[in-house]
Every structure is written in C-alpha cells, then in structure tokens.
Design an enzyme around this catalytic site. Structure first.
Site, PDB file in Angstrom:
ATOM      1  CG  HIS A 389      -1.853   1.098   1.348  1.00 28.45           C
ATOM      2  ND1 HIS A 389      -3.192   0.997   1.050  1.00 28.45           N
ATOM      3  CD2 HIS A 389      -1.675   2.394   1.756  1.00 28.45           C
ATOM      4  CE1 HIS A 389      -3.785   2.149   1.260  1.00 28.45           C
ATOM      5  NE2 HIS A 389      -2.876   3.022   1.687  1.00 28.45           N
ATOM      6  CD  GLU A 390       1.420   3.598   3.717  1.00 30.30           C
ATOM      7  OE1 GLU A 390       1.593   4.645   3.052  1.00 30.30           O
ATOM      8  OE2 GLU A 390       0.420   3.405   4.427  1.00 30.30           O
ATOM      9  CG  HIS A 393       0.109   6.227  -0.702  1.00 34.21           C
ATOM     10  ND1 HIS A 393      -0.938   6.812  -1.374  1.00 34.21           N
ATOM     11  CD2 HIS A 393      -0.441   5.568   0.354  1.00 34.21           C
ATOM     12  CE1 HIS A 393      -2.077   6.527  -0.754  1.00 34.21           C
ATOM     13  NE2 HIS A 393      -1.806   5.770   0.287  1.00 34.21           N
ATOM     14  CG  HIS A 396       0.508   8.618  -7.272  1.00 33.86           C
ATOM     15  ND1 HIS A 396      -0.777   8.718  -6.800  1.00 33.86           N
ATOM     16  CD2 HIS A 396       0.550   9.429  -8.361  1.00 33.86           C
ATOM     17  CE1 HIS A 396      -1.478   9.525  -7.569  1.00 33.86           C
ATOM     18  NE2 HIS A 396      -0.689   9.982  -8.519  1.00 33.86           N
TER      19      HIS A 396
END
Length: 596
Positions: A389-390, A393, A396
């Site tokens: 998940h991290e 981020h 991105h």
C-alpha cells in the site's frame, strides 16, 4: 521488560535515510532561516501580483520555491519526531516547522484573490503574452473556476478568522473521545486484564473467545451511551457549520461545496450510493460466509471483525514480504518494478517498531527528496499488504515529481488512494496464483475481503449516513441523537441484513471522527473502486493498460480528478468501475467459499 527494541538496536538497512534530506540539524536550521528571510520577498508583491504577466509569473515561481523549501523543512522535522515521539527536541522542531508553514501560507494568501480580480479574457491574454506562464494554465483555471464562490476580501478574512470557531465541534469531539472518555477494563480469556481503548477496540473484537468479544462490544458502546447528548450536539453543530459555510460561499448544499473543491460532480456520489445498494447481496453473502466459518447460529455485531481463518496469520518475515510485493508489481512493467527494488535498497523504509516510535504507517517525502515510508512491520500478512500500500503512494509521488513541475506535484484525495490500492489488488492476485498452501491462501483472501468490505461497503454506509444528516439540517429538521441513531440503525440493518443488528450498534456513528470532515469518506469508496477496476484491467489487458495507468501516475494534479482517471482507463462519472470492482469482490467470495 519491553520486547520492543531501541532504535539504536536496528540495523541501518531497516531505517530510513533522513540524512539524504539534511546531513544534520544544523543544515535544517539553515534551511529554516532561509525560508524565514524570503517570506518578506513574497509579501512585497501583495497588491501588484497581476499588474502584468511577468510580475504574475515571478510571484508564482517564488511561491513555488518557498513551498518546496517549507515542505522539506516540515517533512524532516516531522519524520525525526516520529522516530521517537518522546524526543522533546524534535517535537519542538516539528512545531516550529508547522508554524513556518502557516506563516508561508499566510504570506501567499493574496495570490488567488488578486488573480480572481481579473476577468477571464484579461488573464488569458496575460498567459498568451508571457513565456513561462502557460505552465500554470490549469492552476489558473482552477483559481478562476472558484471565483463565483469567493467572497469579498473583507468577508473572506472574516470566514478565515471564524475557522477556529466553525471547526470547534471537531476539536471538542476529539478531546472528548481521545482524552476524556474512559472505557472499561475487561478480563481476557487468559486471565490478564486489558483496558478497552479507541486503538485496540477492533483488535479485541478479533479474539477467538466469543463471550469475550461480546463483553468488549457491550462495554465499549455502553460508554458511548453516557455521552450521546454531548456527541450529538457536537455533530449537529458540525453539520450546521458545513451548511452555513456552504451558503456563505453561494452553494446550495454542503455536498456541492465539498465536492466543488476537487471539481467532482455530485453524480459520482449518487452513482456510488446507488451501485453499492444494488449490490448489497454480495455483502450479505460475505456476512453469511463469516457466520458459517465461525460456526454460529446468528452473526452478531461483535462477530463482524473476526477473520474467516482457523489460525493466526502465518509468520512472514520482511524479506519474504518484499519478495512477494516486488514480484506482484511486475505487472506494471520492468521500470516500475525496478523502482520499487531500488527504493527498498535506498532506505526509503523505516521498517520495524521501536521504543516510542509513532504507530501506524504512512508514505512521506517531498518534491525534492526521495520517498520515505514509516512502518511498524509485524511479520504477518497484514504488514505485507501495508508495505504494498505505502509503496503505491511512494511510487505515485516519485513518478509525479519527475514528470511534473512543482505546482502539479500533489494530488487530490479523490485519486490519492488509487495507487496504493492497485498495489494491494495486484499483490492479492499474485499470491493466489503462486501460493498453494490452503491456509495461507485463506489468510490472503480474508485480508483482501476485509479490506474491501471495510473500505467500499463501510465507507459508503458512512457516506450515506452523513448525506442524510446534512439533508435533515438543510431541510430545517431537528438533528437529535435519536434521529441520528435512527438513520444509522436503518442503514446498518440494510447493509448487514443477515446479521442481528442490536440497539448498541445504532450508536456507532458516534465513534467515527471522519464525520467532522464533511463529505470526505466517499473518496475511500470511489478510490478502491477505481483501483480494483484498474488492477483487473491491467491483469486482463497487460502492457497497454499498465502504460495508461503509469501515465495517470505521472500526471499528478495537472488535470481534474475525473480527467486523470479517464487517462488511466476508468470513467468515474459512470457506475461501471464501481460495478466492476464489486464483481471482483464477488469472485473472491467464490474462492473463499471453496476454502471455507
């Protein structure tokens, strides 16, 4: 004696490299002083920012330069403080950085109103005649778009000054729920006593002992019953503030005001509520599967958080988790995969829990630094998903920073969770394809299904609740605790029809802090919908879909959220991506049903 290590006991390879930002605190102090000195340079433009195109360009470039420096100063101080929350020195640095950020925001506050003082033709002519100003076209369009909802300087200053007052309900709620409320202590099945807290409540509801779960559930919600009038008053006044501030800015409803900021049409909200409601049978099936896996006659509210597994999560050390994640993101191409590998080797990640380290996980960094990830890795499947998940981020942010000027390096909440959830979805599919062990697969499916349920369905329920609450006030109705219980209870019964919905769960609205940030939670639901639909398309179509997705990541905030997602291949103005995500959820329910 605590088993949590001191920070000094952790090898450098497992700690983030903050020295890559500033070699030491002295360099941070120099950067802080430089920003302080330059704020006056920006303030000197007030009143003349739009006298000609060259001046406007100079103002915007100086504002960007200061923004970059402030972000870096603030990020370093915050992350140093998070390494050890008991360190008073770094707490002080973080506080100073926050103050500096506020002063910088205040120094730049004249820019948008002065731009809005121009008529559109005049601004367009200025952009056409000034080399370099075209870079800011989308930003300028966004500023001018809000012109009709921007009041006079006098009114804007008054509304700004009233911000602390209009936000008081949320502050009061946070103090009440986090500082003043005391929940009961219960005896665990092993005989140890544990105090129920806001942080451990859902964890305690995963205990295999059903009677213990019931005791935790009842004790927790009975405590909320004692403050229902206070919380009801706080939320009622928060909703009233939302409605009055929307009207002050010439909006018809609070929802319109909230969604106009990121330029998301109301039909997106309506599509979400309608499509999820049309697919409640899938959530009902999940609840029934959970009842069967637990072997109980009735699924009760204290059973909802129980996993559909026969054991605790298999041990999964960090290196194995990294291998799984790196292999999973290979679906996005060699460049993306190598960036993930290089980031892990370059000490982006502060991996393990240490004494007084901040809890949870997040991705940080700035336009001019590498990404940074705070984790508290626990050798389990949930931690592996958090890692994926991290990293979503972080990639991105990295891709955006490399491809876009600073002004477009951020992105709206509406798209922020897409990249992280795409990684989760790719990880799930990779694990289900490559791991044969039935119990491991069951844990993977349970993790995925619970994340989906608690994000898309739960957050949509929340979105429906707060929309109904705001409508009561907008129609001059009385928003009493009884009315709020009624709205929430009806939704809970509809969403969890196969389960027994008791009176205590009607108070669950009282424990949700996000309700004090109006029309925020729906973006979790739209985010996971877009992400699951995108991941499904990437796995089906391969390289072309992956390239469209990577282009979306590189666009930052250069377009409005729906335009950006259309680049990736999803149209969030229609219900199709939401339905596609729900169909993927249903397919995983099929797989879990086979294992259960």
């Amino acid at each position: 004696m605590s088993s949590i290590p001191e920070r000094s006991d952790v090898e450098p390879a497992y700690k983030w490299d903050l020295e890559s930002i500033y070699a030491g605190d002295d360099d941070w102090e120099d950067a802080y002083a430089d920003v302080e000195d330059r704020l006056a340079d920006l303030e000197a433009y007030e009143g003349r920012a739009t006298e000609d195109g060259e001046t406007l360009l100079a103002v915007l470039q100086l504002s960007d330069e200061l923004g970059r420096e402030v972000e870096q100063v603030a990020a370093y101080a915050r992350m140093r403080s998070d390494e050890d929350t008991s360190d008073q020195e770094y707490q002080a640095l973080s506080s100073r950085a926050q103050s500096l950020a506020s002063r910088a925001e205040s120094a730049a506050s004249f820019i948008d109103p002065e731009i809005q003082s121009l008529d559109r033709d005049e601004l367009d002519r200025m952009v056409a005649e000034t080399e370099g100003l075209e870079q800011y076209e989308h930003y300028l369009d966004d500023v001018m778009r809000m012109k009709e909802h921007t009041r006079s300087t006098e009114v804007e200053n008054l509304l700004a000054e009233l911000g602390e007052v209009t936000g008081a309900s949320g502050e009061i709620y946070n103090l009440l729920s986090n500082a003043d409320m005391a929940f009961p202590t219960v005896e665990k099945p092993d005989g140890d006593a544990v105090e129920i807290t806001q942080s451990n409540f859902t964890t305690l509801l995963k205990n295999p002992d059903r009677e213990f779960r019931r005791e935790v559930y009842e004790g927790y919600f009975d405590e909320w019953a004692d403050v229902r009038n206070s919380v009801g008053a706080a939320y009622k006044n928060s909703v009233k503030a939302d409605v009055k501030l929307a009207r002050a800015r010439n909006y018809d409803t609070a929802r319109e005001a909230a969604m106009d900021g990121p330029n998301v049409p109301a039909e997106v909200y309506d599509n979400l509520l309608e499509t999820v409601r049309d697919n409640l049978d899938k959530l009902h099936r999940h609840a029934e599967l959970k009842r069967e896996s637990l072997g109980v006659d009735e699924l009760r509210m204290w059973d909802l958080y129980m996993p559909m597994t026969d054991s605790e999560s298999p041990d999964l050390d960090y290196e194995d988790a990294v291998d799984h994640v790196v292999e999973a993101v290979g679906a996005l191409g060699d460049d993306y995969q190598s960036r993930v590998e290089e980031g892990i080797e370059s000490r982006w990640i502060d991996v393990y829990e240490t004494q007084d380290k901040r809890s949870g996980a997040y991705s940080s960094g700035t336009y001019d630094t590498q990404p940074f990830i705070l984790m508290n890795y626990q050798d389990d499947i949930a931690s592996m998903y958090t890692l994926a998940h991290e990293l979503g981020h972080s990639l991105h942010s990295q891709l955006t920073s490399e491809a876009q000027p600073y002004v477009y390096s951020g992105y709206e909440i509406f798209v922020a969770e897409v990249a992280s959830t795409v990684n989760e979805a790719l990880l799930t599919e990779h694990l289900l394809e490559t791991v044969d062990d039935p119990e491991f697969r069951r844990h993977v499916l349970n993790e995925y299904l619970e994340r989906f349920r608690s994000t898309l369905y739960r957050q949509t329920l929340f979105a429906d609740f707060e929309h109904q609450a705001h409508q009561v006030v907008e129609e001059n109705g009385a928003l009493t605790p009884d009315r709020l219980d009624e709205i929430y209870g009806d939704l809970k019964r509809e969403f969890y029809e196969p389960a027994v919905v008791d009176d205590r769960i009607e108070r669950e609205w009282m424990r949700i802090p996000h309700f004090y940030r109006a029309y925020y939670v729906y973006q979790y639901s739209t985010g996971i919908s877009a992400a699951v639909a995108l991941a499904d398309g990437i796995l089906e179509e391969g390289e072309p879909a992956a390239e469209r997705y990577l282009e979306f990541l590189e666009r930052g905030s250069r377009e409005y959220p729906l335009e950006l997602l259309e680049t990736a291949g999803v149209d969030m103005s229609s219900p199709e991506p939401i339905q596609r995500a729900l169909d993927v959820y249903d397919e995983h329910l099929d797989q879990m049903a086979d294992l259960v």
